[in-house]
Design an enzyme around this catalytic site. Structure first.
Site, short mmCIF file in Angstrom:
data_model
loop_
_atom_site.label_atom_id
_atom_site.label_comp_id
_atom_site.label_asym_id
_atom_site.label_seq_id
_atom_site.Cartn_x
_atom_site.Cartn_y
_atom_site.Cartn_z
N ASP A 1 3.23 9.48 -0.94
CA ASP A 1 2.10 8.88 -0.66
C ASP A 1 1.76 7.54 -1.43
OD1 ASP A 1 -0.27 8.34 1.29
OD2 ASP A 1 -1.08 10.45 1.33
N HIS B 1 0.79 -1.24 0.18
CA HIS B 1 0.05 -0.09 -0.03
C HIS B 1 0.85 1.27 -0.16
CE1 HIS B 1 -4.25 -1.79 0.68
NE2 HIS B 1 -3.33 -2.75 1.01
O1 LIG Z 1 -1.92 1.17 11.27
P1 LIG Z 1 -1.04 2.30 11.29
O2 LIG Z 1 0.38 2.11 11.56
O3 LIG Z 1 -1.91 3.14 12.30
O4 LIG Z 1 -1.29 3.32 9.73
C1 LIG Z 1 -2.10 3.49 9.08
C2 LIG Z 1 -2.22 2.64 7.47
O5 LIG Z 1 -1.36 3.64 6.87
C3 LIG Z 1 -0.82 3.19 5.51
O6 LIG Z 1 -1.90 3.45 4.51
C4 LIG Z 1 -1.49 3.03 3.07
O7 LIG Z 1 -2.65 2.66 2.63
C5 LIG Z 1 -3.71 3.45 1.99
C6 LIG Z 1 -4.40 2.48 1.11
O8 LIG Z 1 -3.90 1.82 0.15
C7 LIG Z 1 -2.86 4.49 1.00
O9 LIG Z 1 -3.85 5.20 0.44
C8 LIG Z 1 -1.71 5.30 1.73
O10 LIG Z 1 -1.04 6.06 0.81
C9 LIG Z 1 -0.72 4.15 2.44
O11 LIG Z 1 -0.05 5.13 3.16
C10 LIG Z 1 -0.32 1.84 5.78
O12 LIG Z 1 -0.07 1.49 4.48
C11 LIG Z 1 -1.19 0.77 6.37
O13 LIG Z 1 -0.50 -0.27 6.47
C12 LIG Z 1 -1.64 1.48 7.76
O14 LIG Z 1 -2.56 0.48 8.27
O1 LIG Z 2 -10.80 11.12 11.29
C1 LIG Z 2 -10.61 10.51 10.43
C2 LIG Z 2 -9.75 10.92 9.38
C3 LIG Z 2 -9.34 9.99 8.35
N1 LIG Z 2 -10.10 8.64 8.27
C4 LIG Z 2 -9.79 8.02 7.23
O2 LIG Z 2 -8.65 7.40 6.99
C5 LIG Z 2 -8.01 7.16 5.65
C6 LIG Z 2 -6.69 7.66 5.19
O3 LIG Z 2 -6.33 7.05 4.25
P1 LIG Z 2 -5.03 7.56 3.18
O4 LIG Z 2 -5.19 6.40 2.04
O5 LIG Z 2 -5.49 9.07 2.92
O6 LIG Z 2 -3.77 7.68 4.20
P2 LIG Z 2 -3.21 6.61 5.16
O7 LIG Z 2 -3.52 7.05 6.28
O8 LIG Z 2 -3.65 5.36 4.60
O9 LIG Z 2 -1.68 6.59 4.98
C7 LIG Z 2 -9.18 7.59 5.04
O10 LIG Z 2 -9.98 6.63 4.44
C8 LIG Z 2 -9.93 8.75 5.77
O11 LIG Z 2 -11.41 8.49 5.67
C9 LIG Z 2 -10.50 8.08 9.38
O12 LIG Z 2 -11.25 7.13 9.28
N2 LIG Z 2 -11.02 9.12 10.15
#
Ligand SMILES: O=P(O)(O)OC[C@H]1O[C@H](O[C@H]2O[C@H](CO)[C@@H](O)[C@H](O)[C@H]2O)[C@H](O)[C@@H](O)[C@@H]1O
Ligand SMILES: O=c1ccn([C@@H]2O[C@H](COP(=O)(O)OP(=O)(O)O)[C@@H](O)[C@H]2O)c(=O)[nH]1
Ligand SMILES: [Mg+2]
Length: 724
Positions: free
Chosen positions: A371, A164
Site C-alpha cells: 500500500d 500515491h
Molecule cells: O480512483 P479509484 O480507481 O477508484 O481508486 C481510488 C484511489 O486509490 C489509490 O489510493 C492511493 O492513495 C492514497 C493516498 O495517498 C494512499 O494512502 C494509498 O495507499 C494509495 O493506494 C490511488 O492511488 C488513487 O489514484 C485512486 O484514486
Molecule cells: O466507506 C468508505 C470507506 C473508506 N473511505 C475512505 O477511503 C480512503 C481510503 O484510503 P487509503 O489510503 O486507505 O486507500 P486507497 O483506497 O486510497 O488505496 C480513506 O480515506 C477512507 O476514509 C470512504 O470514503 N468511504
C-alpha cells in the site's frame, strides 16, 4: 494571483445517475479524501474525471456548471477510454506492477495508446485552466506522462508530481515495455514526490539505470533541467476526523451499533476491494484466531467494510467472489444465533458512520500486501479520543514507516497475524494509551496541511534552485554582439576545452581524435595574428601533443599542470611531486578489481579512476566509497580528490584550469576573451575570468557560472566558423 491547479484521474466529487436525475457525492479512495480538505482555498481548481459517462452536450454542460461552483473542472472520458486507459493500462498494467503483483500485469499496445491519448486529453484540459504563473500539481500513476506533456507546452511552468502508490524496485520497472517513456514523462516535473524514502530510492535507481542520469541528494540533472526528488509521507485532515468522531451523529451511531452488538468486541477492517489490500489473507487469519483461541468465539467479531472498486477489471471481480466465499465459510462454520463472526459490508459509508466504526473498534486491522500509504490507519488513530485501541499494521504499507507504535506485522504470515490479534485483544490499557498517544502526536503534527505546505515549499525551492546558475542560450543577438566585440579587438584570447566542447564525448577516450574539419578550423583560427588560441584540457600532454601539436596553438594540459606556449617547450605550472602515486595507485587498482569495466588513467601528476563503462549504480556507489577513501588518505597532504563526470581524480591541490587560465590572462593582457567548456572542471575557468569575458557552457540548459550556453560540439564549431 498565482493559483494551484490540482490534477488527478478522479475528482473528489463523483456524479451519479439516479432515478431523480444526476446526483453528486464524495469519491472514495485515499487521494480524494486526503486532498479534498485543501483544494478549495485561494481560487484553486481541481481537474479530473467525474466518474460518469455523459450522454449529451446538455448533460456535460450541467455537470461542468455544478462542479465549477465547487472549484472543479471535469475531464469527460468515453467508455472506450475508461476501458483501455483506466481499467486497462492504469489498473491492469501499472497498478499490479507497482504493487509487486507483476504476474497479473497485462502488456497491450492498444491500452498504452489509450493511456497516451488520455494523458494528452488531460494536458489540454489543464492548459485551458492554468495561467502562466499558476502552479500545476499532478497526481498519481494514471498521469505519469502528463508532466512532460505540460513541460513541452509550457517550458517555464512550475510543475509538481506526486505518486500515491509504491514505486517498486527497478527489477519490476524494467519489465515494462514503455518504461523509458514513463520515466521521462515524470521527469517533466520540477519536483517529484513519493510517500517513503524507499519508493524515492527505487525511482532514482530506475532513472540512473534506464536513463543513465545519476543524482546528487535527490537532484537529477536532465539534459535540459534539474529535477528534485523527495519523500513526503501524506497525512490526513486530523481535525476533521477527530471532530467527526466527537460529533453527535457519530455518538448516535455508536449507541445504535453497541446496542445491536451487545458485549461483543470489534476488530475493524476497511478498504476498497483490492488484491493489494490483503483482505482474503486477513479473513484467513481471523479464522485461525478462532481456531487457536476458542475463548474468543462469541466474544469478538470482525467488522469488515469493503468498498466496491474497479469491478470491471477481471482480478477485482475474482477477488469479490473469493471474499464472499470466505466470509460465507467462516460464518457458516462458527456463527451462533446470538453471535456473527464476520459482519461484512460491500458498500461505502459516509464519514459519521466510518467515525462510529473507528470509535467502536478495539482493534483495527490494516494489513495490505502493498500500500502506497494507507490513510485508514491514520484515520483510526485520529478518531480515538480516549486513546484506547490497537492498530495492527502491515510492514508493507507506507504508513508503517511512520506509525512505529502500531503492532507491525508481515501480512503473509497468517500465524503472526492471528497472534497479533490475540495480543491486541489482551493488551493492557496503559500500553494501548502509550502507543496511541505517540501515534496521535505524529498524525496531528504531520497532517495533510503540513504535507501540502511542505510539498509546495520544496517545489518553490526546486524552481529557485533552477534559476540560480541558470545560463541563457546564446541568442542570435548575443552572437552578433560577440562577433562585433571580436572584430573590434586586437589581442584576443580563445580558451577552448577539448572533450565535449570541440569533439563529442566518446565512451573510449582514445577514440575522440580530432577530425579533418576540426584541424582545419583550428588552423584557420590560429592563422589570424590577433588570435591566441589555447586548448585547455584535462588530458595528458602526450595525447594533446600527438593530436594537435603540429598546430600553432597554446596548451594547458592535465587540468593546469602542464603549459606550452606556441612554439615553446612544455613546462610545469609549478614544481610538483609525483611520488605520492605509488601509494595511491594500489588503492585505485583495488577498485578496478572490485568494479568490472572501470579503469585507471595515469597522467604525469594525477591519477584518474574512470567508471563510465561499469554498471551505473555500482560505479556511482564505488565512486563515493573511493572518494571518501582517498579523501581520508589525502588529509594533511597537498593532494585533492575531485569527482567529475564518471571519474574520480586525485592530484595536487590548488592547480586547476582556473589558476592556469588566470596566469595566461595576466601575462597576455587580452582585450577579448572567449572561453568554452562543458564539464565541472571548466567552471574553474569561468570563475577565474573577468566578468566581461564571453564564457560559454556546452549543454542544452545547464546550471553554470558561464554567461551563455550552446547546445553541443557542432554548435561550438559553428560559432567559431562564424568568427572567421
Ligand atoms: O480512483 P479509484 O480507481 O477508484 O481508486 C481510488 C484511489 O486509490 C489509490 O489510493 C492511493 O492513495 C492514497 C493516498 O495517498 C494512499 O494512502 C494509498 O495507499 C494509495 O493506494 C490511488 O492511488 C488513487 O489514484 C485512486 O484514486
Ligand atoms: O466507506 C468508505 C470507506 C473508506 N473511505 C475512505 O477511503 C480512503 C481510503 O484510503 P487509503 O489510503 O486507505 O486507500 P486507497 O483506497 O486510497 O488505496 C480513506 O480515506 C477512507 O476514509 C470512504 O470514503 N468511504
Ligand atoms: Mg570537456
Amino acid at each position: 494571483m498565482s493559483r494551484t491547479i490540482i490534477v488527478s484521474n478522479r475528482l473528489p466529487t463523483k456524479a451519479l445517475r439516479t432515478d431523480d436525475g444526476l446526483a453528486f457525492q464524495p469519491s472514495e479512495g485515499g487521494l480524494a479524501t486526503g486532498l479534498g480538505s485543501i483544494y478549495r482555498a485561494d481560487g484553486n481548481v481541481w481537474v479530473g474525471w467525474p466518474g460518469l459517462f455523459v450522454e449529451d452536450e446538455a448533460e456535460a454542460t450541467f455537470v461542468t456548471e455544478q462542479l465549477a461552483a465547487d472549484s472543479m473542472a471535469p475531464v469527460f472520458l468515453t467508455e472506450d477510454e475508461i476501458r483501455d486507459y483506466y481499467e486497462g493500462f492504469s489498473n491492469g498494467t501499472l497498478w499490479p506492477t507497482f504493487h509487486y503483483f507483476a504476474q497479473l500485469a497485462v502488456y497491450e499496445e492498444d491500452m498504452w495508446k489509450a493511456y497516451v491519448a488520455v494523458n494528452e486529453k488531460f494536458c489540454r484540459a489543464v492548459l485551458e485552466q492554468a495561467g502562466p504563473d499558476d502552479t500545476i500539481w499532478v497526481h498519481d500513476y494514471q498521469l505519469l506522462l502528463l508532466p512532460e506533456m505540460l513541460r513541452a507546452a509550457r517550458p517555464q511552468a512550475t510543475i509538481g508530481f506526486f505518486l500515491h502508490i509504491p514505486f517498486p524496485s527497478y527489477e519490476l520497472i524494467r519489465v515494462l515495455p514503455w518504461r523509458t517513456e514513463l520515466l521521462q514523462g515524470m521527469l517533466g516535473a520540477d519536483l517529484i514526490g513519493f510517500h517513503t524514502f524507499g519508493y524515492m530510492r527505487h525511482f532514482l535507481s530506475a532513472v540512473s539505470q534506464l536513463l543513465g542520469l545519476p543524482n546528487q541528494h535527490g537532484q537529477i540533472e536532465t539534459p535540459t533541467r534539474s529535477v528534485l526528488v523527495d519523500a513526503f509521507p501524506m497525512g490526513i485532515d486530523h481535525q476533521r476526523y477527530a471532530d467527526a468522531a466527537a460529533s453527535e451523529a457519530a455518538d448516535a451511531h455508536v449507541r445504535e451499533y453497541r446496542e445491536a452488538l451487545k458485549e461483543v468486541r470489534v476488530i475493524l477492517s476497511i478498504d476498497r476491494l483490492d488484491y493489494t489490500k490483503g483482505i482474503a489473507q486477513r479473513l484467513r487469519a481471523f479464522e485461525l484466531l478462532l481456531l487457536r483461541y476458542p475463548e474468543w468465539r462469541g466474544q469478538v467479531s470482525l467488522l469488515m467494510v469493503v468498498v466496491p472498486s474497479r469491478d470491471q477489471v477481471a482480478q477485482y471481480a475474482d477477488l469479490k467472489v473469493e471474499i464472499d466465499e470466505l466470509v460465507g465459510r467462516i460464518n457458516a462454520q462458527y456463527r451462533t444465533i446470538a453471535w456473527n463472526p464476520v459482519h461484512y459490508f460491500y458498500r461505502s459509508f459516509p464519514l459519521e458512520e466510518l467515525a462510529a466504526f473507528y470509535r467502536l473498534a478495539e482493534v483495527a486491522l490494516v494489513t495490505p500486501m502493498r500500500d502506497g500509504m494507507n490513510l485508514v490507519a491514520k484515520e483510526y488513530v485520529a478518531s480515538k479520543a480516549d486513546q484506547r485501541g490497537v492498530l495492527i499494521l502491515s510492514e508493507r504499507a507506507g504508513a508503517a514507516r511512520e506509525l512505529s507504535d502500531a503492532l507491525i506485522i508481515n501480512p503473509t504470515d497468517t500465524g503472526q497475524l492471528a497472534e497479533a490479534m490475540h495480543e491486541a485483544l489482551v493488551m493492557p490499557e496503559e500500553d494501548q494509551i502509550a502507543r496511541m498517544t505517540n501515534m496521535q502526536a505524529l498524525v496531528r503534527q504531520y497532517d495533510v496541511f503540513a504535507w501540502t505546505k511542505l510539498f509546495m515549499d520544496r517545489l518553490a525551492h526546486a524552481k529557485s534552485q533552477q534559476q540560480t546558475l541558470a545560463t541563457t542560450k546564446l541568442t542570435p543577438a548575443a552572437t552578433q554582439q560577440l562577433k562585433q566585440d571580436y572584430h573590434a579587438t586586437e589581442r584576443r584570447l580563445l580558451l577552448l576545452d577539448y572533450d565535449g566542447t570541440l569533439a563529442p564525448f566518446n565512451a573510449n577516450p582514445q577514440r575522440a581524435k580530432p577530425d579533418e574539419e576540426l584541424r582545419l578550423l583550428l588552423r584557420a583560427l590560429t592563422d589570424e595574428p590577433r588570435n591566441r588560441v589555447v586548448i585547455i584540457s584535462g588530458r595528458d600532454r602526450a595525447t594533446l601533443q600527438e593530436w594537435l601539436g603540429h598546430l600553432p596553438l597554446d596548451f594547458i594540459a592535465e587540468h593546469g599542470v602542464w603549459l606550452r606556449g606556441q612554439g615553446e617547450e612544455w613546462s610545469l605550472f609549478q614544481e610538483l611531486r609525483a611520488d605520492w602515486k605509488q601509494d595511491i595507485r594500489p588503492v585505485l587498482e583495488l577498485y578496478v578489481s572490485r568494479t568490472a569495466g572501470s579503469f585507471i588513467e595515469e597522467k604525469d601528476y594525477s591519477l584518474v579512476w574512470h567508471y563510465r563503462r561499469a554498471d551505473a549504480e555500482l560505479g556511482a556507489s564505488r565512486a563515493r566509497e573511493l572518494t571518501s577513501h582517498l579523501t581520508f588518505m589525502a588529509s594533511n597532504t597537498e593532494l585533492q580528490v575531485m569527482e567529475g563526470n564518471k571519474v574520480v581524480e586525485i592530484k595536487t591541490a590548488g592547480i586547476n584550469k582556473g589558476t592556469a587560465a588566470a596566469r595566461t590572462v595576466s601575462s597576455y593582457h587580452p582585450d577579448f576573451i572567449l572561453a568554452i567548456g562543458d564539464d565541472r572542471t571548466d567552471e574553474d575557468t569561468f570563475r577565474a575570468l573577468p566578468p566581461d569575458a564571453y564564457t560559454l557552457k556546452v549543454g542544452s540548459a545547464p546550471r553554470s557560472l558561464a554567461r551563455f550556453h550552446v547546445d553541443g560540439p557542432a554548435a561550438v564549431r559553428g560559432l567559431l566558423r562564424e568568427l572567421l
